[in-house]
Design a protein around this motif. Structure first.
Motif, PDB file in Angstrom:
ATOM      1  N   TYR A   1       0.815  -1.218   0.000  1.00  0.00           N
ATOM      2  CA  TYR A   1       0.000   0.000   0.000  1.00  0.00           C
ATOM      3  C   TYR A   1       0.851   1.271   0.000  1.00  0.00           C
ATOM      4  CZ  TYR A   1      -4.054  -2.924   1.021  1.00  0.00           C
ATOM      5  OH  TYR A   1      -5.062  -3.876   0.945  1.00  0.00           O
ATOM      6  N   HIS A   2       2.102   1.138   0.453  1.00  0.00           N
ATOM      7  CA  HIS A   2       2.960   2.313   0.620  1.00  0.00           C
ATOM      8  C   HIS A   2       4.396   1.898   0.316  1.00  0.00           C
ATOM      9  CE1 HIS A   2       4.476   5.967   2.825  1.00  0.00           C
ATOM     10  NE2 HIS A   2       3.350   6.463   2.354  1.00  0.00           N
TER      11      HIS A   2
ATOM     12  N   ALA B   1       1.483   7.380   8.317  1.00  0.00           N
ATOM     13  CA  ALA B   1       1.888   7.932   7.023  1.00  0.00           C
ATOM     14  C   ALA B   1       1.220   7.183   5.874  1.00  0.00           C
ATOM     15  CB  ALA B   1       3.410   7.851   6.888  1.00  0.00           C
ATOM     16  N   THR B   2       1.111   5.873   5.999  1.00  0.00           N
ATOM     17  CA  THR B   2       0.505   5.064   4.945  1.00  0.00           C
ATOM     18  C   THR B   2      -0.950   5.463   4.716  1.00  0.00           C
ATOM     19  OG1 THR B   2       1.955   3.173   5.379  1.00  0.00           O
ATOM     20  CG2 THR B   2      -0.147   2.714   4.275  1.00  0.00           C
TER      21      THR B   2
ATOM     22  N   ARG C   1      -8.867   2.506  -0.510  1.00  0.00           N
ATOM     23  CA  ARG C   1      -7.629   1.780  -0.245  1.00  0.00           C
ATOM     24  C   ARG C   1      -7.329   1.725   1.256  1.00  0.00           C
ATOM     25  NH1 ARG C   1      -4.753  -1.639  -2.903  1.00  0.00           N
ATOM     26  NH2 ARG C   1      -2.727  -0.625  -2.720  1.00  0.00           N
ATOM     27  N   ALA C   2      -7.646   2.800   1.978  1.00  0.00           N
ATOM     28  CA  ALA C   2      -7.419   2.815   3.427  1.00  0.00           C
ATOM     29  C   ALA C   2      -8.262   1.748   4.115  1.00  0.00           C
ATOM     30  CB  ALA C   2      -7.735   4.196   3.992  1.00  0.00           C
TER      31      ALA C   2
ATOM     32  N   GLU D   1      -6.845  -1.441   6.237  1.00  0.00           N
ATOM     33  CA  GLU D   1      -7.271  -1.737   7.603  1.00  0.00           C
ATOM     34  C   GLU D   1      -7.789  -3.172   7.712  1.00  0.00           C
ATOM     35  OE1 GLU D   1     -10.366  -0.118  11.033  1.00  0.00           O
ATOM     36  OE2 GLU D   1     -10.007   1.064   9.219  1.00  0.00           O
ATOM     37  N   ARG D   2      -8.542  -3.618   6.716  1.00  0.00           N
ATOM     38  CA  ARG D   2      -9.061  -4.992   6.743  1.00  0.00           C
ATOM     39  C   ARG D   2      -7.915  -6.005   6.730  1.00  0.00           C
ATOM     40  NH1 ARG D   2      -9.393  -8.313   2.837  1.00  0.00           N
ATOM     41  NH2 ARG D   2      -9.249  -6.687   1.212  1.00  0.00           N
ATOM     42  N   GLU D   3      -6.922  -5.782   5.883  1.00  0.00           N
ATOM     43  CA  GLU D   3      -5.785  -6.702   5.819  1.00  0.00           C
ATOM     44  C   GLU D   3      -4.962  -6.670   7.097  1.00  0.00           C
ATOM     45  OE1 GLU D   3      -3.569  -7.926   2.489  1.00  0.00           O
ATOM     46  OE2 GLU D   3      -4.451  -6.378   1.207  1.00  0.00           O
TER      47      GLU D   3
END
Length: 280
Positions: A157-158, A216-217, A225-226, A230-232
Motif C-alpha cells: 500500500y505504501h 503515514a501510509t 484503499r485505506a 485496515e481490513r488486511e
C-alpha cells in the motif's frame, strides 16, 4: 500519491512511544544480553523514547541515547525523570555519529539503527564508536518473521522509497554478519511477547493510530484503499494471535539478537563524510 518525508517528520507522526511500550521487554532483554553494568559507557543508537536506554541507565551505566526524532527523546526524558534515572539525550544520525573512535564500552540498538538507509555506513559507525574489545548488540526484526510479513503488507500500500536492502535485512544472520565485518559476530533468534490483551481489531486500531509508518501510509491512501489496508491489517493480527479459542489473545514477534565483539586492539575508523540521511 506517496508523500516523501524525512526521518524526523515520519517519526514525529502518531505516538511511537505507545507502540514501543508493547514490546518493552525487548529493550530489557537487549541490555541483559549486552551485560551492561555499573560504570560502563553505553551508547543507544535509534533510542526512540528509551526502551533500551532507560534499563541500561538503571544498571548504573553512563548512557547516551541518540535518535533522529527529538519528539521521541522528549518523551524519553520524561520517562527518565519519572524513574529517577540520569542519562544524556542527543539528536544524531546513525550513519554519522558525533562521537570519538572507541568512546563507548557497549553500543546498543533496539529496532533503531536497522532503519538507517545506508546500512553499511550505519554498521561502520556502530563499530567505530565502540572501544576495542567492546560489543555492539542489536535487536533486529527478521525477514521471515511476523514483522517481515507486516512490512511486506505495508509495502503493498505504501512502497518504500530508496535503493538498497530493506531494514529487515538486518534480521538475516548472514547479512548482519557481513555488515559488521571485522568483529566476532554471534546471532540468536528470539521472540518478544506483545503486551496487549485486546482482540486483533483493537491491536490493528492501536497501530493505525500510533505507529508512524502506518499513520503515514493511511494519510497517503484514498478512503477505499485505506479501508482495504485496515481490513488486511486486522487479518494479519488475527493470524498472529496464538491464544486459546475464546481468548485471551496472545501475540509475539520474532527478532534476531546480534552481538558483535570488536578485536581487543583494533578500532574501526570513521567512514568518509556522507550527506544527512533523508529517511530513518
Amino acid at each position: 500519491m506517496t508523500t516523501t518525508r524525512t526521518a524526523q517528520e515520519l517519526w514525529a507522526l502518531g505516538d511511537y512511544d505507545r507502540v514501543a511500550a508493547l514490546i518493552a521487554d525487548q529493550g530489557r532483554a537487549l541490555v541483559a544480553a549486552a551485560q551492561v553494568g555499573p560504570g560502563m559507557r553505553v551508547l543507544d543508537v535509534g533510542a526512540g523514547s528509551g526502551y533500551a536506554a532507560l534499563p541500561a541507565a538503571a544498571t548504573g551505566a553512563e548512557v547516551v541515547a541518540t535518535d533522529v526524532a527529538p519528539e521521541l527523546m522528549e518523551i524519553g526524558k520524561q520517562h527518565a525523570r519519572d524513574r529517577g534515572l540520569t542519562l544524556r539525550w542527543q539528536v544524531a544520525d546513525a550513519e554519522k555519529l558525533p562521537f570519538a573512535d572507541g568512546e563507548f564500552d557497549a553500543v546498543l540498538s533496539c529496532i533503531g539503527a536497522m532503519f538507517a538507509p545506508d546500512q553499511s555506513a550505519a554498521a561502520r559507525e556502530l563499530l567505530r564508536v565502540c572501544r576495542p574489545g567492546g560489543t555492539v548488540t542489536m535487536a533486529n526484526w527478521m525477514p521471515d518473521g511476523a514483522v517481515g510479513r507486516f512490512f511486506r503488507l505495508v509495502s503493498r500500500y505504501h512502497p518504500a522509497s530508496g535503493d538498497g536492502p530493506p531494514p529487515i535485512a538486518w534480521g538475516d544472520p548472514e547479512h548482519a554478519t557481513a555488515l559488521l565485518h571485522g568483529a566476532e559476530v554471534r546471532t540468536e533468534p528470539r521472540r518478544v511477547q506483545i503486551d496487549f490483551s485486546g482482540p486483533p481489531d483493537a491491536l490493528a486500531a492501536h497501530y493505525l493510530r500510533y505507529f508512524p509508518p502506518l499513520v503515514a501510509t493511511v494519510a497517503d491512501l484514498d478512503s477505499t484503499r485505506a479501508a482495504e489496508f485496515e481490513r488486511e491489517l486486522v487479518e494479519f493480527f488475527t493470524d498472529l494471535d496464538t491464544g486459546p479459542v475464546g481468548g485471551p489473545p496472545s501475540y509475539a514477534y520474532e527478532y534476531l539478537l546480534v552481538s558483535a565483539r570488536l578485536p581487543a586492539r583494533t578500532a574501526v575508523r570513521r567512514a568518509p563524510a556522507r550527506p544527512p540521511a533523508a529517511a530513518r
